[in-house]
Design a protein around this motif. Structure first.
Motif, mmCIF file in Angstrom:
data_model
loop_
_atom_site.group_PDB
_atom_site.id
_atom_site.type_symbol
_atom_site.label_atom_id
_atom_site.label_comp_id
_atom_site.label_asym_id
_atom_site.label_seq_id
_atom_site.Cartn_x
_atom_site.Cartn_y
_atom_site.Cartn_z
ATOM 1 N N GLY A 279 -23.948 42.096 6.636
ATOM 2 C CA GLY A 279 -22.489 42.552 6.095
ATOM 3 C C GLY A 279 -21.315 41.481 6.092
ATOM 4 N N ALA A 280 -21.673 40.289 5.897
ATOM 5 C CA ALA A 280 -21.024 38.965 5.846
ATOM 6 C C ALA A 280 -21.378 38.183 4.652
ATOM 7 C CB ALA A 280 -20.805 38.359 7.162
ATOM 8 N N GLU A 281 -20.561 37.195 4.210
ATOM 9 C CA GLU A 281 -20.933 36.369 3.051
ATOM 10 C C GLU A 281 -21.240 34.931 3.547
ATOM 11 O OE1 GLU A 281 -21.572 37.354 -0.190
ATOM 12 O OE2 GLU A 281 -21.244 39.409 0.489
ATOM 13 N N PRO A 282 -22.219 34.434 3.203
ATOM 14 C CA PRO A 282 -22.357 32.772 3.509
ATOM 15 C C PRO A 282 -21.090 32.094 2.629
ATOM 16 C CG PRO A 282 -24.233 33.570 2.228
ATOM 17 C CD PRO A 282 -23.354 34.823 2.281
ATOM 18 N N ALA A 283 -20.602 31.049 3.325
ATOM 19 C CA ALA A 283 -19.849 30.306 2.580
ATOM 20 C C ALA A 283 -20.477 28.869 2.002
ATOM 21 C CB ALA A 283 -18.734 29.655 3.705
ATOM 22 N N ASN A 284 -21.919 28.714 2.119
ATOM 23 C CA ASN A 284 -22.520 27.705 1.668
ATOM 24 C C ASN A 284 -24.170 28.133 2.040
ATOM 25 O OD1 ASN A 284 -21.768 27.009 4.631
ATOM 26 N ND2 ASN A 284 -23.636 25.671 4.005
ATOM 27 N N ILE A 303 -18.778 18.332 7.068
ATOM 28 C CA ILE A 303 -18.885 18.933 5.636
ATOM 29 C C ILE A 303 -18.406 20.637 5.894
ATOM 30 C CG2 ILE A 303 -19.963 19.457 3.582
ATOM 31 C CD1 ILE A 303 -21.395 16.657 3.815
ATOM 32 N N LEU A 304 -19.281 21.110 6.609
ATOM 33 C CA LEU A 304 -19.019 22.526 6.727
ATOM 34 C C LEU A 304 -17.593 22.905 7.304
ATOM 35 C CD1 LEU A 304 -21.878 24.181 8.817
ATOM 36 C CD2 LEU A 304 -21.188 24.561 6.497
ATOM 37 N N SER A 305 -17.226 22.138 8.245
ATOM 38 C CA SER A 305 -15.691 22.311 8.793
ATOM 39 C C SER A 305 -14.791 22.056 7.966
ATOM 40 C CB SER A 305 -15.895 21.751 10.271
ATOM 41 O OG SER A 305 -16.141 20.579 10.356
ATOM 42 N N SER A 306 -14.976 21.036 6.902
ATOM 43 C CA SER A 306 -13.664 20.665 6.172
ATOM 44 C C SER A 306 -13.624 21.708 5.051
ATOM 45 C CB SER A 306 -13.863 19.315 5.639
ATOM 46 O OG SER A 306 -15.045 19.323 5.083
ATOM 47 N N ASP A 307 -14.436 22.529 4.907
ATOM 48 C CA ASP A 307 -14.300 23.820 4.103
ATOM 49 C C ASP A 307 -13.358 24.728 4.753
ATOM 50 O OD1 ASP A 307 -14.346 26.154 2.692
ATOM 51 O OD2 ASP A 307 -16.405 26.244 2.309
ATOM 52 N N SER A 308 -12.026 24.845 4.180
ATOM 53 C CA SER A 308 -11.273 25.722 5.040
ATOM 54 C C SER A 308 -11.365 27.412 4.990
ATOM 55 C CB SER A 308 -9.689 25.581 4.264
ATOM 56 O OG SER A 308 -9.957 26.005 2.760
ATOM 57 N N SER A 309 -12.610 27.579 4.027
ATOM 58 C CA SER A 309 -12.870 29.239 4.002
ATOM 59 C C SER A 309 -13.847 29.498 5.189
ATOM 60 C CB SER A 309 -13.322 29.563 2.609
ATOM 61 O OG SER A 309 -14.343 28.574 2.266
#
Ligand code: ADP
Ligand code: MG
Length: 387
Positions: A279-284, A303-309
């Motif tokens: 029930g969630a959506e991957p950010a990458n 890289i992961l943590s610099s994506d603000s979403s």
């Protein structure tokens, strides 16, 4: 890898695909000079990695010097928002100045790799121009498709059938057949994953030209497509993807909020599936590689943590070549160094997993251990809902 229209046209012309005469420019002065070499009328076209430019004012006809100047000033250095750019738009840094061509008919043709048959597929329609997406939805019968056997390439009889279906007659028929055969050779020779010509133009004299060209080349073939690789314009790409590429990480940005860090492409795909199922959506999509080092883990984390979403991180690692304890060490170091505050759910299996679990538990950091993939995905969703 995507290319600009002017680059695509130059590459296609190398395979005898006919294109209008044109010159790329980066200033208003160059635009005026190019137009006077080409002769009026010219068309001034924004060069960005997105279509839908015509409807957004990014393609303008100019009949004289004043009009070229005005069009170039209006487009160059401005942000162009089209249906394909998203609301943030794209800054236009380059223009294509092209001869204005006399348009009798606008057709559509594209080539893709069809996954279900594993073959190149040609998609063609007589209803080309700027509204092909609507044609596909409202009148799909106006679209013809042909599968090509890659061992022998596009056969002349197939090209004739397509040309007939496009309603080409007289000299336009023969020109259309040659155009399609050349386009297939280009698709094949350039290791393209997609070529889209919209419009494929028929002039009043029955000439057939690529008036627009979108070309994507398979990244895995760039090692042998040096000429193409040199044309890369990283300013048009997602900065996080460029950064990931520099560290040899397989990273693709997506729209969700769960940052995923996984080793192995298959496991990464399965992880994205189970996150969605829960029930969630991957950010990458992020594959740190089978033999990822602690350094790679840190790069991936940055890289992961610099994506603000990204609101939560899910780590799913099989510790084979990279032992679990080395992974835990890398994780703890990276979280400390980057001052990361995001909640982290970890599922790992493999060599030294017990040691690793203890290290994470003793770290005093916000790591949530999970038991299996389903549990990991459920914990991610529960945490997201609670937040
Ligand atoms: P986009 O698909 O991004 O809107 P195109 O290159 O397809 O951009 O251009 C949009 C429209 O502008 C075309 O459908 C065609 O009608 C017109 N056009 C584009 N280039 C030329 C040209 N060289 N001469 C005349 N008309 C052109
Ligand atoms: Mg177009």
């Amino acid at each position: 890898m995507n290319l600009h229209e002017h680059q695509a046209k130059a590459l296609l012309a190398g395979y005898d695909v006919r294109v209008p005469r044109g010159e790329p420019v980066e200033s208003v002065g160059e635009a005026v000079a190019a137009a006077s070499r080409l002769g009026y009328p010219v068309v001034v076209k924004a060069q960005i990695h997105a279509g839908g430019r015509g409807k957004a004012g990014g393609v303008r006809l100019a009949r004289n010097e004043a009009a070229v100047r005005e069009a170039a000033e209006a487009i160059l250095g401005h942000v162009l928002v089209t249906k394909q750019t998203g609301p943030e738009g794209r800054l236009v840094r380059r223009l294509l100045i092209e001869e204005g061509v006399d348009i009798a008919r606008e057709l559509y043709v594209s080539l893709i790799v069809d996954r279900s048959s594993g073959r190149p597929m040609i998609i063609a329609s007589a209803a080309g121009g700027m509204d092909i997406e609507e044609v596909a939805i409202e009148t799909p019968e106006k679209i013809q498709t042909v599968l090509v056997d890659p061992a022998v390439g596009l056969q002349p009889f197939q090209a004739r059938r397509l040309a007939f279906g496009l309603g080409l007659k007289g000299p336009a028929f023969g020109n259309g057949v040659s155009f399609l055969l050349a386009l297939y050779r280009a698709f094949d020779g350039l290791d393209a994953s997609q070529v889209e010509i919209n419009p494929m133009l028929v002039t009043g004299d029955g000439e057939v030209l690529a008036l627009d060209a979108k070309l994507s080349v398979d990244d895995s073939a760039l090692f042998r497509q040096r000429k193409v690789a040199a044309l890369r314009d990283i300013r048009e790409e997602s900065p996080l993807e460029v950064e990931a590429d520099r560290h040899h990480l397989n990273y693709i940005k997506l729209d969700g909020s769960v940052g995923c860090m996984v080793n192995g492409a298959g496991l990464a795909m399965a992880t994205m599936d189970i996150v969605k199922l829960a029930g969630a959506e991957p950010a990458n999509f992020l594959d740190v590689g089978g033999g990822a080092s602690a350094d790679q883990i840190e790069n991936a984390f940055r890289i992961l943590s610099s994506d603000s979403s990204v609101r939560i991180v899910l780590i799913n690692i099989f510790g084979g070549i990279l032992r679990c304890d080395r992974l835990a060490e890398g994780l703890i170091a990276a979280v400390r160094k980057l001052g990361l505050r995001l909640p982290i759910v970890i599922r790992m299996e493999g060599t030294n997993v017990e040691v690793a679990r203890r290290m994470l538990a003793d770290s005093g950091m916000d790591f949530t251990p999970a038991d299996g993939m389903k549990d990991a995905a459920d914990k991610v969703v529960a945490k997201l809902r609670a937040a």
